[in-house]
Design a protein around this motif. Structure first.
Motif, mmCIF file in Angstrom:
data_model
loop_
_atom_site.group_PDB
_atom_site.id
_atom_site.type_symbol
_atom_site.label_atom_id
_atom_site.label_comp_id
_atom_site.label_asym_id
_atom_site.label_seq_id
_atom_site.Cartn_x
_atom_site.Cartn_y
_atom_site.Cartn_z
ATOM 1 N N SER A 10 0.944 4.237 -3.178
ATOM 2 C CA SER A 10 -0.022 4.978 -3.153
ATOM 3 C C SER A 10 1.336 6.965 -3.224
ATOM 4 N N GLY A 57 0.785 -1.111 -0.155
ATOM 5 C CA GLY A 57 0.374 0.068 0.032
ATOM 6 C C GLY A 57 1.002 1.107 0.187
ATOM 7 N N ARG A 111 -1.520 15.082 3.624
ATOM 8 C CA ARG A 111 -1.828 16.742 4.300
ATOM 9 C C ARG A 111 -1.610 16.000 6.100
ATOM 10 N N HIS A 119 -6.267 14.511 8.984
ATOM 11 C CA HIS A 119 -4.993 13.894 7.431
ATOM 12 C C HIS A 119 -5.472 13.336 6.408
ATOM 13 N N SER A 120 -4.738 13.333 5.340
ATOM 14 C CA SER A 120 -5.620 12.994 3.956
ATOM 15 C C SER A 120 -5.379 11.047 4.429
ATOM 16 N N ASP A 157 -4.692 8.649 2.432
ATOM 17 C CA ASP A 157 -3.324 8.089 2.139
ATOM 18 C C ASP A 157 -2.537 7.503 3.484
ATOM 19 N N TYR A 158 -3.402 8.094 4.888
ATOM 20 C CA TYR A 158 -2.476 7.772 5.624
ATOM 21 C C TYR A 158 -3.007 5.952 6.278
ATOM 22 N N GLN A 196 -4.613 4.079 3.126
ATOM 23 C CA GLN A 196 -3.702 3.127 2.170
ATOM 24 C C GLN A 196 -2.027 3.181 2.404
ATOM 25 N N MET A 197 -1.280 3.355 2.593
ATOM 26 C CA MET A 197 -0.008 3.662 2.542
ATOM 27 C C MET A 197 0.258 2.838 4.033
ATOM 28 N N ASN A 198 -0.969 2.383 4.936
ATOM 29 C CA ASN A 198 -0.171 1.097 5.994
ATOM 30 C C ASN A 198 -1.345 -0.090 6.484
ATOM 31 N N SER A 199 -0.909 -0.149 4.337
ATOM 32 C CA SER A 199 -1.207 -1.565 4.091
ATOM 33 C C SER A 199 -1.087 -1.991 3.345
ATOM 34 N N LEU A 200 -0.667 -3.669 3.249
ATOM 35 C CA LEU A 200 -1.325 -4.712 3.152
ATOM 36 C C LEU A 200 -0.641 -5.460 5.175
ATOM 37 N N PHE A 201 -1.098 -4.700 5.948
ATOM 38 C CA PHE A 201 -0.235 -5.071 6.741
ATOM 39 C C PHE A 201 -0.740 -5.139 8.172
ATOM 40 N N MET A 202 -2.259 -4.170 8.511
ATOM 41 C CA MET A 202 -2.493 -4.439 9.539
ATOM 42 C C MET A 202 -3.804 -5.646 9.857
ATOM 43 N N LYS A 212 -6.287 5.501 19.122
ATOM 44 C CA LYS A 212 -5.811 5.823 19.080
ATOM 45 C C LYS A 212 -5.740 7.017 18.420
#
Lengths: 403, 96
Positions: A39, A35, A57, B45-46, B48-49, B51-57, B68
Motif C-alpha cells: 500500500s 500489506g 488521510r 481516515h483512509s 490504507d489504514y 491495507q497497511m495493517n495486513s497480513l498479520f492480524m 477501539k
C-alpha cells in the motif's frame, strides 16, 4: 509474517511496491508487513517532494533513507505524521496562541508577531523522531502506522523558550503538567482530540521551544505551520503541531493520547527519563529517545569490489546525552572499528559519521553499525518487544556481496 | 481543537480537492462485506489504514481494533455490521 507471503513481494532482493519505489531491505529486525509494502507509494503532498506514503488521510508520509545523506533533513522531505484528518490551513495573521490553565496567574494571548518579537529567539538542532519509527519491523507485527526507518528528521529550529512564555503568564506553585493542543481535530467530536502534556521540569527546560522556524524558513504546513512545540530529546508525539493553546494544570492530563496511547511497559527500558505524574501500574509514557543509528548509503545486497575501499556513511542520535562513539563491523559483529564522528551540532542533533573499509572476498560480509551515547547506553541486538512497537534500536545488518 | 462537524458531504469535497485526493485510488479487495467496511471505516481516515495493517492480524486482533474504533474513537457502527466487518477483515486482511 509467513515466508511465502513475504516472498510474494520480493523480486531480486528488493521489495517492489509500486513502480519507482524500492525499499532497501537494510533493517533486518523483521520486515515490513506485506500489506504495508503493497500500500506504500511515492506521493507528494503540497510543498513536499515525493515521500513514502503510508496513509493519505490523515497524511502519514515517511522520508526515504536516501534523503538522510546530510545531517539536516530538508523541509520538503521531512516526514509527516498526523492522527486526525482535519488539518486546517492556518493563516499567520489570524493565528493566536492561548496561554492559560488553572495554574497560571495571568492568562494571555499571543499573535505570531508578538511571539517572535517579545521573547528572545533561540536556535538549536534537534531530532524529531516519531515514537513509532521502525514499528513496521516489529516482530511480531503490531497495529499502527507501519513505519520503516524514515519517520524522523533533524532540523535547526528557532523559537521562543517555552519557559519564557510560561513566565509571562506567571506559574502558580501547584503547576504539575503543561498541556498542549493544536488546531487539528477529528472527523467527529467523539474522537479524542490530540492533546499532549509534559511534566513541568521538561516544559521548563531551556531547550524546549515554541518554534516558528525550521531550517531558516517558516514551518511547512504539514510540519505544523505556523508554530509547533520542539521538545529536544523526547519523541515526536510531544512536538504538538499547529499549536493553539498552552495550559498549566495542577492535575495529570487524562485524555486518550496521554493516558492510553504512547505508553511503554514500565520495566523494559530502565534508562529512560520518567514522567512521574503519568506513570501507571505497569506502563508509563514514552519519553526520551533511545540511542540509535542508521546507515544511509549502502543497501541490502549491494555489490562491492574486493580490495577497493568503500566508505559507509550514517547518522547517530539519542535522547539528548549526545553520541560518544559509533562502531562499525564489516564481518557480522566479529570485530568492530570506531567510525569517524563528523561535526557536532549539539547533543540533540543527528551526528553524522563515516567509516572507510576495504571489502575482502570470503567470509560473511555483513555490515553493522552500533552507536553508544555519553551515558554509556548502546543499541540492542534483539528487539525489546512492546505492544506499540516503540524504541526499536536494533543494530542494523546489511548483507554485502563482495566480488 | 474541537469543532462541530456535521456535514459529511462537505468533507468529501475537501478530500477531493486536497492532498488527500490520492486516496481515491485505493481499493479494498473484492469480497463479501466490502461495502459494509466502506460504509463504516472511511469517516475518519483512509482505508490504507486497513491495507497497511495486513497480513498479520488474527480475527481477535481485528476485533480489538474495531472495538477501539467504536469505544475509543467513537465510530458509530452497529453490532450487525461489526460481525460482517470482522468476517471481511479476517478473510481478506487477516491471518488464521
Amino acid at each position: 509474517m509467513d515466508r511465502r507471503t513475504f516472498l510474494k513481494g520480493l523480486v531480486g532482493g528488493v521489495v517492489v511496491t509500486w513502480p519507482g519505489l524500492l525499499v532497501p531491505r537494510s533493517l533486518r529486525a523483521g520486515e515490513l508487513p506485506i500489506g504495508a509494502v503493497e500500500s506504500a507509494v511515492r506521493a507528494a503532498l503540497s510543498g513536499k517532494k515525493p515521500l513514502i506514503k503510508r496513509t493519505y488521510r490523515p497524511p502519514n508520509f515517511e522520508t526515504p533513507v536516501r534523503a538522510f545523506s546530510g545531517v539536516i533533513t530538508p523541509n520538503d522531505q521531512f516526514f509527516v505524521r498526523w492522527h486526525l484528518a482535519h488539518i486546517p490551513q492556518v493563516a499567520a495573521e489570524t493565528w493566536r496562541l492561548e496561554v492559560g490553565g488553572d495554574s497560571v496567574e495571568h492568562p494571555f494571548e499571543l499573535t505570531l508577531d508578538q511571539l517572535k518579537r517579545d521573547f528572545e529567539p533561540v536556535e538549536l538542532f534537534a531530532v524529531c523522531q516519531c515514537a513509532g519509527n521502525r514499528r513496521g519491523f516489529s516482530e511480531p507485527h503490531v497495529p499502527g502506522v507501519q513505519w520503516g526507518a524514515g519517520a524522523m528528521g533533524n532540523a535547526r529550529w528557532k523559537g521562543a523558550r517555552l519557559k519564557d512564555v510560561l513566565a509571562r503568564a506567571g506559574l502558580k506553585s501547584d503547576a504539575l503538567e503543561i498541556v498542549f493542543d493544536g488546531a487539528d481535530y477529528g472527523a467527529i467530536d467523539e474522537t479524542p482530540d490530540f492533546v499532549k502534556s509534559l511534566p513541568l521540569w521538561k516544559a521548563l527546560d531551556e531547550n524546549t521551544l515554541v518554534a516558528y522556524e525550521m531550517n531558516g524558513e517558516a514551518l511547512p504546513h504539514w510540519n505544523g505551520f505556523p508554530v509547533r512545540l520542539v521538545v529536544p530529546g523526547w519523541s515526536g508525539t510531544y512536538w504538538v503541531k499547529q499549536l493553539t493553546s498552552i495550559s498549566a494544570m495542577p492535575k495529570p492530563e487524562t485524555g486518550f493520547w496521554m493516558s492510553r496511547a504512547y505508553r511503554i511497559p514500565k520495566d523494559k527500558f530502565p534508562h529512560i527519563e520518567r514522567f512521574l505524574s503519568q506513570e501507571g501500574e505497569d506502563n508509563t509514557p514514552i519519553t526520551d529517545m533511545v540511542v540509535n543509528s542508521l546507515m544511509t548509503n549502502i543497501e541490502e545486497g549491494q555489490r562491492l569490489h574486493a580490495g577497493k575501499p568503500v566508505t559507509v556513511k550514517g547518522l547517530a542520535w539519542d535522547g539528548g546525552h549526545g553520541i560518544r562513539t559509533v562502531e562499525v563491523s564489516v564481518n557480522g559483529g566479529r570485530t568492530w572499528r570506531d567510525a569517524q564522528l563528523e561535526q557536532d551540532y549539539g547533543r540533540f542533533s543527528f551526528r553524522a559519521w563515516h567509516h572507510t573499509f576495504t571489502p575482502r572476498r570470503g567470509g560473511k560480509s555483513v555490515l553493522m553499525a552500533r552507536a553508544t551515547n555519553r551515558q554509556g547506553s548502546t543499541q540492542v541486538y534483539e528487539l525489546i518487544f512492546n505492544p506499540a512497537g516503540y524504541h526499536n534500536n536494533v543494530v542494523q545488518r546489511i548483507n554485502m556481496v563482495v566480488a | 481543537m474541537k469543532m462541530l462537524n456535521t456535514l459529511l458531504p462537505a468533507l468529501v469535497a475537501v478530500f477531493s480537492t486536497s492532498a488527500f485526493a490520492g486516496e481515491a485510488q485505493i481499493e479494498l479487495k473484492e469480497g463479501a462485506g466490502r461495502d459494509t467496511v466502506m460504509a463504516n471505516c472511511v469517516m475518519c481516515h483512509s482505508i490504507d489504514y486497513i491495507q497497511m495493517n495486513s497480513l498479520f492480524m488474527k480475527r481477535t486482533d481485528w476485533q480489538a481494533t474495531v472495538d477501539k474504533m467504536v469505544n475509543v474513537m467513537g465510530a458509530p457502527i452497529s453490532q450487525d455490521d461489526i460481525s460482517v466487518i470482522l468476517d471481511y477483515l479476517t478473510t481478506y486482511y487477516g491471518v488464521e
